[in-house]
Design a protein around this motif. Structure first.
Motif, PDB file in Angstrom:
ATOM      1  N   VAL A 121      22.876 -83.685  14.057  1.00  0.00           N
ATOM      2  CA  VAL A 121      22.005 -84.592  13.325  1.00  0.00           C
ATOM      3  C   VAL A 121      20.637 -84.487  13.976  1.00  0.00           C
ATOM      4  CG1 VAL A 121      21.537 -86.966  12.652  1.00  0.00           C
ATOM      5  CG2 VAL A 121      23.885 -86.154  12.756  1.00  0.00           C
ATOM      6  N   CYS A 122      19.669 -84.020  13.216  1.00  0.00           N
ATOM      7  CA  CYS A 122      18.327 -83.804  13.745  1.00  0.00           C
ATOM      8  C   CYS A 122      17.450 -85.002  13.413  1.00  0.00           C
ATOM      9  CB  CYS A 122      17.755 -82.543  13.129  1.00  0.00           C
ATOM     10  SG  CYS A 122      16.106 -82.231  13.706  1.00  0.00           S
ATOM     11  N   GLN A 123      16.683 -85.463  14.374  1.00  0.00           N
ATOM     12  CA  GLN A 123      15.858 -86.644  14.151  1.00  0.00           C
ATOM     13  C   GLN A 123      14.371 -86.336  14.195  1.00  0.00           C
ATOM     14  OE1 GLN A 123      17.167 -89.960  16.452  1.00  0.00           O
ATOM     15  NE2 GLN A 123      19.287 -89.664  15.862  1.00  0.00           N
ATOM     16  N   ASP A 124      13.980 -85.076  13.971  1.00  0.00           N
ATOM     17  CA  ASP A 124      12.543 -84.799  13.893  1.00  0.00           C
ATOM     18  C   ASP A 124      12.182 -84.126  12.565  1.00  0.00           C
ATOM     19  OD1 ASP A 124      13.604 -82.313  14.407  1.00  0.00           O
ATOM     20  OD2 ASP A 124      12.213 -81.812  16.005  1.00  0.00           O
ATOM     21  N   TYR A 125      12.943 -84.435  11.538  1.00  0.00           N
ATOM     22  CA  TYR A 125      12.688 -83.958  10.184  1.00  0.00           C
ATOM     23  C   TYR A 125      11.463 -84.669   9.610  1.00  0.00           C
ATOM     24  CZ  TYR A 125      13.275 -83.897   5.091  1.00  0.00           C
ATOM     25  OH  TYR A 125      13.065 -83.802   3.750  1.00  0.00           O
TER      26      TYR A 125
ATOM     27  N   SER B  42      15.863 -87.226   4.781  1.00  0.00           N
ATOM     28  CA  SER B  42      15.590 -88.580   4.319  1.00  0.00           C
ATOM     29  C   SER B  42      14.244 -89.080   4.813  1.00  0.00           C
ATOM     30  CB  SER B  42      16.694 -89.515   4.821  1.00  0.00           C
ATOM     31  OG  SER B  42      16.372 -90.859   4.597  1.00  0.00           O
ATOM     32  N   GLN B  43      13.762 -90.131   4.149  1.00  0.00           N
ATOM     33  CA  GLN B  43      12.542 -90.787   4.593  1.00  0.00           C
ATOM     34  C   GLN B  43      12.752 -91.507   5.917  1.00  0.00           C
ATOM     35  OE1 GLN B  43      11.230 -93.166   1.282  1.00  0.00           O
ATOM     36  NE2 GLN B  43      10.450 -91.384   0.184  1.00  0.00           N
ATOM     37  N   ASP B  44      13.999 -91.618   6.392  1.00  0.00           N
ATOM     38  CA  ASP B  44      14.252 -92.196   7.720  1.00  0.00           C
ATOM     39  C   ASP B  44      14.005 -91.171   8.833  1.00  0.00           C
ATOM     40  OD1 ASP B  44      16.504 -90.532   7.738  1.00  0.00           O
ATOM     41  OD2 ASP B  44      17.944 -92.172   7.652  1.00  0.00           O
ATOM     42  N   ARG B  45      13.500 -89.978   8.444  1.00  0.00           N
ATOM     43  CA  ARG B  45      13.105 -88.883   9.356  1.00  0.00           C
ATOM     44  C   ARG B  45      14.300 -88.164   9.982  1.00  0.00           C
ATOM     45  NH1 ARG B  45       7.436 -89.118  10.812  1.00  0.00           N
ATOM     46  NH2 ARG B  45       7.980 -87.833  12.574  1.00  0.00           N
ATOM     47  N   THR B  46      15.480 -88.297   9.365  1.00  0.00           N
ATOM     48  CA  THR B  46      16.641 -87.557   9.862  1.00  0.00           C
ATOM     49  C   THR B  46      17.054 -86.497   8.868  1.00  0.00           C
ATOM     50  OG1 THR B  46      18.266 -89.080   8.911  1.00  0.00           O
ATOM     51  CG2 THR B  46      17.535 -89.528  11.175  1.00  0.00           C
ATOM     52  N   LEU B  47      17.631 -85.446   9.386  1.00  0.00           N
ATOM     53  CA  LEU B  47      18.228 -84.379   8.589  1.00  0.00           C
ATOM     54  C   LEU B  47      19.706 -84.389   8.935  1.00  0.00           C
ATOM     55  CD1 LEU B  47      17.474 -81.972   6.708  1.00  0.00           C
ATOM     56  CD2 LEU B  47      17.539 -80.556   8.754  1.00  0.00           C
ATOM     57  N   ARG B  48      20.550 -84.551   7.928  1.00  0.00           N
ATOM     58  CA  ARG B  48      21.996 -84.611   8.163  1.00  0.00           C
ATOM     59  C   ARG B  48      22.652 -83.397   7.536  1.00  0.00           C
ATOM     60  NH1 ARG B  48      23.890 -89.182  10.465  1.00  0.00           N
ATOM     61  NH2 ARG B  48      22.402 -90.873  10.563  1.00  0.00           N
TER      62      ARG B  48
ATOM     63  N   GLY C 149      17.110 -94.441   4.826  1.00  0.00           N
ATOM     64  CA  GLY C 149      15.977 -94.368   3.899  1.00  0.00           C
ATOM     65  C   GLY C 149      16.351 -93.495   2.723  1.00  0.00           C
ATOM     66  N   ALA C 150      15.508 -93.481   1.706  1.00  0.00           N
ATOM     67  CA  ALA C 150      15.756 -92.672   0.511  1.00  0.00           C
ATOM     68  C   ALA C 150      15.916 -91.197   0.872  1.00  0.00           C
ATOM     69  CB  ALA C 150      14.613 -92.843  -0.480  1.00  0.00           C
ATOM     70  N   VAL C 151      16.840 -90.513   0.214  1.00  0.00           N
ATOM     71  CA  VAL C 151      17.022 -89.075   0.408  1.00  0.00           C
ATOM     72  C   VAL C 151      15.894 -88.363  -0.326  1.00  0.00           C
ATOM     73  CG1 VAL C 151      18.540 -87.095   0.009  1.00  0.00           C
ATOM     74  CG2 VAL C 151      19.512 -89.306   0.668  1.00  0.00           C
ATOM     75  N   ALA C 152      15.156 -87.534   0.391  1.00  0.00           N
ATOM     76  CA  ALA C 152      13.969 -86.885  -0.161  1.00  0.00           C
ATOM     77  C   ALA C 152      14.199 -85.428  -0.515  1.00  0.00           C
ATOM     78  CB  ALA C 152      12.817 -86.986   0.834  1.00  0.00           C
ATOM     79  N   SER C 153      15.185 -84.779   0.104  1.00  0.00           N
ATOM     80  CA  SER C 153      15.392 -83.360  -0.108  1.00  0.00           C
ATOM     81  C   SER C 153      16.860 -83.018   0.114  1.00  0.00           C
ATOM     82  CB  SER C 153      14.512 -82.564   0.865  1.00  0.00           C
ATOM     83  OG  SER C 153      14.360 -81.239   0.456  1.00  0.00           O
ATOM     84  N   LEU C 154      17.381 -82.100  -0.691  1.00  0.00           N
ATOM     85  CA  LEU C 154      18.770 -81.639  -0.580  1.00  0.00           C
ATOM     86  C   LEU C 154      18.809 -80.130  -0.647  1.00  0.00           C
ATOM     87  CD1 LEU C 154      20.481 -84.045  -3.129  1.00  0.00           C
ATOM     88  CD2 LEU C 154      20.889 -84.024  -0.670  1.00  0.00           C
ATOM     89  N   ALA C 155      19.727 -79.533   0.086  1.00  0.00           N
ATOM     90  CA  ALA C 155      19.958 -78.093   0.012  1.00  0.00           C
ATOM     91  C   ALA C 155      21.458 -77.845   0.118  1.00  0.00           C
ATOM     92  CB  ALA C 155      19.215 -77.370   1.134  1.00  0.00           C
ATOM     93  N   VAL C 156      21.917 -76.801  -0.569  1.00  0.00           N
ATOM     94  CA  VAL C 156      23.324 -76.398  -0.557  1.00  0.00           C
ATOM     95  C   VAL C 156      23.379 -74.997   0.040  1.00  0.00           C
ATOM     96  CG1 VAL C 156      25.366 -75.965  -1.977  1.00  0.00           C
ATOM     97  CG2 VAL C 156      23.758 -77.756  -2.645  1.00  0.00           C
ATOM     98  N   ALA C 157      24.322 -74.761   0.953  1.00  0.00           N
ATOM     99  CA  ALA C 157      24.419 -73.455   1.617  1.00  0.00           C
ATOM    100  C   ALA C 157      25.862 -72.995   1.692  1.00  0.00           C
ATOM    101  CB  ALA C 157      23.835 -73.549   3.033  1.00  0.00           C
ATOM    102  N   GLY C 158      26.027 -71.716   2.036  1.00  0.00           N
ATOM    103  CA  GLY C 158      27.361 -71.160   2.276  1.00  0.00           C
ATOM    104  C   GLY C 158      28.288 -71.304   1.090  1.00  0.00           C
ATOM    105  N   ASN C 159      27.803 -70.966  -0.113  1.00  0.00           N
ATOM    106  CA  ASN C 159      28.607 -71.098  -1.335  1.00  0.00           C
ATOM    107  C   ASN C 159      29.186 -72.504  -1.496  1.00  0.00           C
ATOM    108  OD1 ASN C 159      28.151 -68.460  -2.148  1.00  0.00           O
ATOM    109  ND2 ASN C 159      29.907 -67.693  -0.994  1.00  0.00           N
ATOM    110  N   GLY C 160      28.394 -73.495  -1.137  1.00  0.00           N
ATOM    111  CA  GLY C 160      28.810 -74.878  -1.303  1.00  0.00           C
ATOM    112  C   GLY C 160      29.573 -75.455  -0.132  1.00  0.00           C
ATOM    113  N   ARG C 161      29.710 -74.696   0.966  1.00  0.00           N
ATOM    114  CA  ARG C 161      30.445 -75.203   2.135  1.00  0.00           C
ATOM    115  C   ARG C 161      29.638 -76.205   2.939  1.00  0.00           C
ATOM    116  NH1 ARG C 161      31.403 -70.078   4.923  1.00  0.00           N
ATOM    117  NH2 ARG C 161      31.091 -71.438   6.674  1.00  0.00           N
TER     118      ARG C 161
END
Length: 182
Positions: free
Chosen positions: A120-124, A90-96, A72-84
């Motif tokens: 891979v979390c499936q309750d996002y 996603s709207q498919d309810r997964t967090l990768r 599904g469409a990507v709804a949110s993005l985050a960058v962590a660890g100085n880009g690591r």
């Protein structure tokens, strides 16, 4: 792509015909420098996450990597660890979770990423226009789907370095709609 506060153009982002950017984030660096470490991340309607090199001029941004995995469409993005690390919800309810390759294989000045298959979390829960995922250092927090038999959304905290869930936050008669770590 504009640099603030100067308003100078540091790159132009051009996507394929019929594709749309649905989320955007940035790992800051010295744009235009070959070894800046900075890059732009876009989430796409198709479910792809794209990594772009920003040239530091009015030229086009260069697509460095495309990460596929969402349906599904990507709804949110985050960058962590100085880009690591990258996190995409996603709207498919997964967090990768995506991790920078250890050997620093680079297709140009931007690091390459691999999907961290063990996490891979499936309750996002995608919450629309509000931030539903946030990273800081080794931590990621995201809006979690309601528990069975409940309408309340909670939040989950994960340690990206260890690749493990730390805890969930739920409160009766309250619901989480956006999250941020600091």
């Amino acid at each position: 792509v504009l640099e603030l506060p100067s308003g100078n153009c540091v790159g132009n982002l051009v996507v394929a015909s019929g594709e749309h950017i649905t989320a955007l984030n940035l790992c800051s660096g010295d744009y235009g420098s070959a070894n800046s470490g900075g890059f732009l991340v876009t989430g796409m309607k198709s479910g792809s996450v794209c990594i772009w090199h920003v040239p530091g001029s009015e030229g086009p941004c260069e697509l460095q990597c495309t990460l596929d995995g969402h349906t599904g469409a990507v709804a949110s993005l985050a960058v962590a660890g100085n880009g690591r690390f990258l996190c995409s919800g996603s709207q498919d309810r997964t967090l990768r979770f995506w991790q920078q390759q250890q050997q620093q294989k680079r297709c140009g000045p931007t690091p390459s990423f691999d999907e961290t298959s063990s996490v891979v979390c499936q309750d996002y829960r995608c919450t629309g226009g509000t931030p539903s995922v946030s990273c800081d250092g080794p931590w990621v927090v995201f809006v979690q789907s309601p528990r069975l038999g409940s309408w309340e959304q909670g939040a989950s905290l994960w340690n990206l370095v260890l690749g493990k869930w730390e805890r969930s936050f739920f409160r009766r008669n309250h619901s989480v709609h956006c999250v941020v770590l600091r």
